[in-house]
Design a protein around this motif. Structure first.
Motif, PDB file in Angstrom:
ATOM      1  N   ASP A  46      -1.819   5.603   2.427  1.00  9.67           N
ATOM      2  CA  ASP A  46      -1.413   5.026   3.698  1.00  9.67           C
ATOM      3  C   ASP A  46      -1.370   3.499   3.601  1.00  9.67           C
ATOM      4  O   ASP A  46      -0.404   2.867   4.015  1.00  9.67           O
ATOM      5  N   TYR A  47      -2.406   2.922   3.040  1.00  8.45           N
ATOM      6  CA  TYR A  47      -2.459   1.464   2.906  1.00  8.45           C
ATOM      7  C   TYR A  47      -1.315   0.968   2.022  1.00  8.45           C
ATOM      8  O   TYR A  47      -0.615   0.009   2.366  1.00  8.45           O
ATOM      9  N   TYR A  48      -1.123   1.609   0.892  1.00  8.69           N
ATOM     10  CA  TYR A  48      -0.058   1.226  -0.039  1.00  8.69           C
ATOM     11  C   TYR A  48       1.309   1.332   0.643  1.00  8.69           C
ATOM     12  O   TYR A  48       2.134   0.421   0.552  1.00  8.69           O
ATOM     13  N   SER A  49       1.538   2.431   1.342  1.00  7.40           N
ATOM     14  CA  SER A  49       2.813   2.642   2.031  1.00  7.40           C
ATOM     15  C   SER A  49       3.035   1.604   3.117  1.00  7.40           C
ATOM     16  O   SER A  49       4.140   1.073   3.269  1.00  7.40           O
ATOM     17  N   GLU A  50       2.002   1.324   3.892  1.00  4.01           N
ATOM     18  CA  GLU A  50       2.138   0.341   4.970  1.00  4.01           C
ATOM     19  C   GLU A  50       2.437  -1.048   4.428  1.00  4.01           C
ATOM     20  O   GLU A  50       3.251  -1.782   4.997  1.00  4.01           O
ATOM     21  N   LYS A  51       1.792  -1.426   3.337  1.00  2.59           N
ATOM     22  CA  LYS A  51       2.043  -2.742   2.754  1.00  2.59           C
ATOM     23  C   LYS A  51       3.473  -2.832   2.220  1.00  2.59           C
ATOM     24  O   LYS A  51       4.135  -3.863   2.371  1.00  2.59           O
ATOM     25  N   CYS A  52       3.968  -1.781   1.593  1.00  2.45           N
ATOM     26  CA  CYS A  52       5.353  -1.767   1.116  1.00  2.45           C
ATOM     27  C   CYS A  52       6.321  -1.835   2.292  1.00  2.45           C
ATOM     28  O   CYS A  52       7.298  -2.586   2.258  1.00  2.45           O
ATOM     29  N   LEU A  53       6.043  -1.062   3.336  1.00  2.00           N
ATOM     30  CA  LEU A  53       6.895  -1.072   4.525  1.00  2.00           C
ATOM     31  C   LEU A  53       6.868  -2.434   5.206  1.00  2.00           C
ATOM     32  O   LEU A  53       7.894  -2.932   5.663  1.00  2.00           O
ATOM     33  N   GLU A  54       5.698  -3.042   5.261  1.00  2.16           N
ATOM     34  CA  GLU A  54       5.575  -4.378   5.849  1.00  2.16           C
ATOM     35  C   GLU A  54       6.452  -5.371   5.083  1.00  2.16           C
ATOM     36  O   GLU A  54       7.144  -6.196   5.688  1.00  2.16           O
ATOM     37  N   TYR A  55       6.444  -5.281   3.772  1.00  2.00           N
ATOM     38  CA  TYR A  55       7.269  -6.174   2.963  1.00  2.00           C
ATOM     39  C   TYR A  55       8.756  -5.901   3.190  1.00  2.00           C
ATOM     40  O   TYR A  55       9.540  -6.835   3.369  1.00  2.00           O
ATOM     41  N   LEU A  56       9.142  -4.617   3.183  1.00  2.71           N
ATOM     42  CA  LEU A  56      10.552  -4.260   3.303  1.00  2.71           C
ATOM     43  C   LEU A  56      11.127  -4.577   4.683  1.00  2.71           C
ATOM     44  O   LEU A  56      12.330  -4.815   4.815  1.00  2.71           O
ATOM     45  N   THR A  57      10.287  -4.558   5.726  1.00  6.37           N
ATOM     46  CA  THR A  57      10.784  -4.789   7.088  1.00  6.37           C
ATOM     47  C   THR A  57      10.398  -6.164   7.626  1.00  6.37           C
ATOM     48  O   THR A  57      10.535  -6.412   8.828  1.00  6.37           O
ATOM     49  N   ASN A  58       9.886  -7.035   6.751  1.00  2.00           N
ATOM     50  CA  ASN A  58       9.443  -8.375   7.160  1.00  2.00           C
ATOM     51  C   ASN A  58       8.422  -8.313   8.293  1.00  2.00           C
ATOM     52  O   ASN A  58       8.463  -9.108   9.230  1.00  2.00           O
ATOM     53  N   GLY A  59       7.513  -7.354   8.225  1.00  2.00           N
ATOM     54  CA  GLY A  59       6.424  -7.260   9.191  1.00  2.00           C
ATOM     55  C   GLY A  59       6.820  -6.729  10.552  1.00  2.00           C
ATOM     56  O   GLY A  59       6.153  -7.039  11.541  1.00  2.00           O
ATOM     57  N   ASN A  60       7.875  -5.914  10.631  1.00  2.64           N
ATOM     58  CA  ASN A  60       8.312  -5.332  11.902  1.00  2.64           C
ATOM     59  C   ASN A  60       7.238  -4.365  12.414  1.00  2.64           C
ATOM     60  O   ASN A  60       7.028  -3.294  11.861  1.00  2.64           O
ATOM     61  N   LYS A  61       6.558  -4.759  13.483  1.00  5.84           N
ATOM     62  CA  LYS A  61       5.423  -3.981  14.007  1.00  5.84           C
ATOM     63  C   LYS A  61       5.857  -2.630  14.580  1.00  5.84           C
ATOM     64  O   LYS A  61       5.102  -1.664  14.533  1.00  5.84           O
ATOM     65  N   ILE A  62       7.049  -2.546  15.134  1.00  7.90           N
ATOM     66  CA  ILE A  62       7.527  -1.281  15.703  1.00  7.90           C
ATOM     67  C   ILE A  62       7.709  -0.251  14.590  1.00  7.90           C
ATOM     68  O   ILE A  62       7.265   0.896  14.713  1.00  7.90           O
ATOM     69  N   VAL A  63       8.330  -0.673  13.501  1.00  3.81           N
ATOM     70  CA  VAL A  63       8.539   0.242  12.373  1.00  3.81           C
ATOM     71  C   VAL A  63       7.187   0.674  11.797  1.00  3.81           C
ATOM     72  O   VAL A  63       6.984   1.846  11.486  1.00  3.81           O
ATOM     73  N   GLU A  64       6.258  -0.257  11.680  1.00 11.88           N
ATOM     74  CA  GLU A  64       4.919   0.074  11.166  1.00 11.88           C
ATOM     75  C   GLU A  64       4.204   1.079  12.073  1.00 11.88           C
ATOM     76  O   GLU A  64       3.564   2.013  11.592  1.00 11.88           O
ATOM     77  N   LYS A  65       4.325   0.884  13.382  1.00 10.21           N
ATOM     78  CA  LYS A  65       3.656   1.795  14.326  1.00 10.21           C
ATOM     79  C   LYS A  65       4.268   3.196  14.253  1.00 10.21           C
ATOM     80  O   LYS A  65       3.543   4.195  14.249  1.00 10.21           O
ATOM     81  N   VAL A  66       5.595   3.274  14.165  1.00 13.37           N
ATOM     82  CA  VAL A  66       6.259   4.575  14.027  1.00 13.37           C
ATOM     83  C   VAL A  66       5.811   5.245  12.728  1.00 13.37           C
ATOM     84  O   VAL A  66       5.497   6.444  12.701  1.00 13.37           O
ATOM     85  N   PHE A  67       5.758   4.455  11.644  1.00 15.54           N
ATOM     86  CA  PHE A  67       5.309   5.004  10.364  1.00 15.54           C
ATOM     87  C   PHE A  67       3.896   5.560  10.469  1.00 15.54           C
ATOM     88  O   PHE A  67       3.610   6.645   9.958  1.00 15.54           O
ATOM     89  N   ARG A  68       3.003   4.825  11.121  1.00  6.21           N
ATOM     90  CA  ARG A  68       1.614   5.301  11.267  1.00  6.21           C
ATOM     91  C   ARG A  68       1.551   6.641  11.988  1.00  6.21           C
ATOM     92  O   ARG A  68       0.810   7.540  11.588  1.00  6.21           O
TER      93      ARG A  68
END
Length: 126
Positions: A46-68
């Protein structure tokens, strides 16, 4: 012997033979190890995926929340799949990871060749 045993039964028999004791204490130890391994694997991926997603989306919080939420849902739905289904999903997702890697290899092949040449020019092979 253990000739016909597979999977958990084989692991349990091996631990039982090496550690001795009654089968229940060995099974409890294996269950405890499995719980910790599964829990830390879930947290780590989860941590690894979130960090990769954060990088790919430039820290888009909405995308991160949906991913979680999708990840949490997958954690709770996952145990209802068969082992075969889980391995099939894992194989598919691991195979899909080859696509961006192959694209990156093609795009960066010139850079890799240039850097490799520069390295071997500086440190020639004996």
């Amino acid at each position: 012997g253990a000739g016909n045993l597979q999977g958990v039964a084989l692991t349990s028999a091996a631990f039982n033979k090496v550690l001795g004791g009654d089968g229940h204490s060995v099974q409890f130890l294996l269950m405890l190890c499995l719980v910790f391994f599964a829990f830390t694997t879930i947290l780590g991926w989860d941590y690894y995926s979130e960090k990769c997603l954060e990088y790919l989306t430039n820290g888009n919080k909405i995308v991160e929340k949906v991913f979680r939420w999708v990840y949490i849902l997958a954690v709770f739905i996952g145990p209802y799949f068969t082992i075969s289904q889980v391995w099939t999903i894992a194989d598919i997702t691991n195979g899909l990871m080859a696509i961006p890697n192959c694209i990156s290899l093609l795009v960066l092949s010139g850079v890799a060749a240039k850097e490799t040449k520069a390295y071997f020019d500086k440190y020639p092979v004996l």
